[in-house]
Design an enzyme around this catalytic site. Structure first.
Site, PDB file in Angstrom:
ATOM      1  CB  SER A   1      -4.215  -5.854   9.618  1.00  0.00           C
ATOM      2  OG  SER A   1      -3.653  -4.608   9.933  1.00  0.00           O
TER       3      SER A   1
ATOM      4  CG  ASP B   1      -2.048  -1.052   0.994  1.00  0.00           C
ATOM      5  OD1 ASP B   1      -2.958  -0.812   0.178  1.00  0.00           O
ATOM      6  OD2 ASP B   1      -1.954  -2.115   1.628  1.00  0.00           O
TER       7      ASP B   1
ATOM      8  NE  ARG C   1       0.346   4.253  13.727  1.00  0.00           N
ATOM      9  CZ  ARG C   1       1.163   3.222  13.496  1.00  0.00           C
ATOM     10  NH1 ARG C   1       2.466   3.386  13.549  1.00  0.00           N
ATOM     11  NH2 ARG C   1       0.673   2.039  13.195  1.00  0.00           N
TER      12      ARG C   1
ATOM     13  CG  ASP D   1      -2.629   3.846  13.116  1.00  0.00           C
ATOM     14  OD1 ASP D   1      -2.580   4.186  14.320  1.00  0.00           O
ATOM     15  OD2 ASP D   1      -2.354   2.701  12.731  1.00  0.00           O
TER      16      ASP D   1
HETATM   17  N1  ARG Z   1      -6.287  -0.670  17.397  1.00  0.00           N
HETATM   18  C1  ARG Z   1      -4.947  -0.325  17.729  1.00  0.00           C
HETATM   19  C2  ARG Z   1      -4.782   1.161  17.819  1.00  0.00           C
HETATM   20  O1  ARG Z   1      -5.556   1.865  17.252  1.00  0.00           O
HETATM   21  C3  ARG Z   1      -3.937  -0.946  16.814  1.00  0.00           C
HETATM   22  C4  ARG Z   1      -4.102  -0.743  15.362  1.00  0.00           C
HETATM   23  C5  ARG Z   1      -2.947  -1.389  14.727  1.00  0.00           C
HETATM   24  N2  ARG Z   1      -2.989  -1.509  13.302  1.00  0.00           N
HETATM   25  C6  ARG Z   1      -2.993  -2.680  12.686  1.00  0.00           C
HETATM   26  N3  ARG Z   1      -2.863  -2.688  11.424  1.00  0.00           N
HETATM   27  N4  ARG Z   1      -3.131  -3.814  13.329  1.00  0.00           N
HETATM   28  O2  ARG Z   1      -3.894   1.637  18.483  1.00  0.00           O
END
Ligand code: ARG
Length: 400
Positions: free
Chosen positions: A177, A16, A97, A126
């Site tokens: 993921s 991506d 992030r 994110d």
């Molecule tokens: N839900 C978690 C957060 O918002 C993790 C997201 C992680 N991303 C992933 N592609 N698994 O902090």
């Protein structure tokens, strides 16, 4: 006229973000794309990632080690705040992030870019964290999020990439993921989308299954200095090594897994699996040391601050005025939170079994059940009379 001239793109090496490179140039008229891969301890080699970016059409490909900053400036403050989203998730992904956003903004400044970009879709947390953090750090930068707009399916994304020499993923891509860094792993999607299905053992890498853990307990002593973890078993370690070692020791005993349905910022409920051994033990131990060194009212008042703090990290508000104000409160409370906590690890559990501090306000003379204590027992009578008076009167007047 394109949407921007020169763009710094947050880059992971995946399909991506790779497709973002030609897409930005071809569809949105961007002249130069510089990629930035932040090394936050995701445990994979970033050399090939660099090459991949150049092959995909980037003019320059940066790989920046951010591990030390990540632990010192993001994880440690979160530990002093005992920050857990919805009382459970120690924010291992969320904390990365704002740092990545900062690195993007710094690179934009250095390379004279007029925009930064990321490959987030429109359904996750994110994008919220990136966009708000970038805007907070430099409100003049444009933010481009191609994957939020392009509307291509997975297959379409892959074949778009192939037109520009981006190879389709070789191995059959995993149904999950996964986001990984020094603080932990976040796993979602695939079979995990059904909240009633137990997570398959194969998804875990940092934590052992109980059946595979040692048959003897192991003790680990964590030392804190003003709320910041500094030693393991008496040895002073740099922040990155400390987290790494603790992940090893704790994960080996099968502690650190979380399976939860959480509430995303964008309103969606999602089922998430985490493994974050070091963070969970550190927060437990830190909270315990606070119990020994802080007064009752500060400890209890801080609980509410901690919930707000965890929530604002999750919701992308790291660089907000509220976060700054809460930091001032938390820092003040940490001045005397120094000492050692002993943790017993055994078969999936981490139990605090001892604590000590030169700043302890625990008074053995007051607490003892022995006959010779320093507590004025008679004073309790008058105290209870006054403390219980409203309840007693209420009862007298309402129970006739
Ligand atoms: N839900 C978690 C957060 O918002 C993790 C997201 C992680 N991303 C992933 N592609 N698994 O902090």
């Amino acid at each position: 006229m394109g949407r921007a001239n020169k763009v710094i793109l947050a880059y992971s090496g995946g399909v991506d973000t790779s497709v973002c490179i030609p897409y930005l140039k071809e569809e949105w008229g961007v002249k130069e794309v510089i990629t930035l891969a932040a090394d936050l301890g995701q445990g994979e080699e970033l050399g090939p990632v660099q090459e991949k970016a150049l092959k995909s059409g980037a003019v320059e490909s940066l790989v920046i080690d951010g591990k030390e900053r990540f632990v010192t400036d993001y994880a440690f403050p979160a530990i002093t705040a005992n920050a857990l989203y919805e009382n459970r998730y120690p924010l291992s992904t969320a904390l990365a992030r704002p740092l990545i956003a900062k690195m993007l903004v710094e690179a934009a400044q250095k390379y004279g870019a007029d925009a930064v970009a990321h490959g987030c879709t429109g359904k996750g947390n994110d994008q919220v964290r990136f966009d708000i953090s970038i805007a907070a750090l430099n409100p003049n930068l444009k933010i481009l999020a191609p994957a939020r707009e392009w509307g291509m399916s997975r297959e379409e994304t892959i074949s778009y990439g192939e037109r520009f020499g981006i190879p389709a993923p070789v191995k059959k891509s995993s149904p999950y993921s996964i986001d990984r860094n020094l603080l932990g792993r976040s796993i979602e999607a695939g079979p995990l989308e059904d909240p009633k299905i137990e997570p398959p053992e194969e998804i875990f890498l940092m934590t052992k299954a109980i059946a595979a853990t040692p048959d003897k307990p192991e003790y680990v002593e964590i030392g804190f200095e003003k709320g910041i973890p500094t030693t393991i078993n008496g040895k002073t370690l740099d922040p990155v090594t400390l987290i790494g070692q603790l992940n090893e020791i704790v994960g080996k005993h099968g502690f650190g897994r979380i399976d939860m349905v959480e509430n995303r910022v964008v309103g969606i409920k999602s089922r998430e699996i985490y493994e974050t051994p070091a963070m969970l033990v550190l927060i437990q131990a830190h909270r315990d040391l606070e119990s020994l060194t802080l007064t009752a009212d500060v400890t209890q008042y801080k609980r509410g601050i901690e919930d707000s703090y965890g929530q604002l990290i999750y919701q992308g508000l790291w660089y907000s005025p509220l976060k700054e104000a809460l930091d001032a409160f938390i820092q003040k409370t940490q001045e005397r939170v120094s000492g050692k906590v002993r943790v017993k690890l055994f078969k999936g559990s981490a139990t605090i079994v001892g604590r000590e501090s030169n700043n302890s306000i625990y008074d053995g003379d007051l607490a003892t059940y022995g006959a010779e204590d320093g507590f004025d027992h008679k004073a309790a009578e008058g105290f209870i009379y006054i403390w219980g008076l409203p309840t007693k009167i209420w009862s007298q007047k309402t129970r006739s």
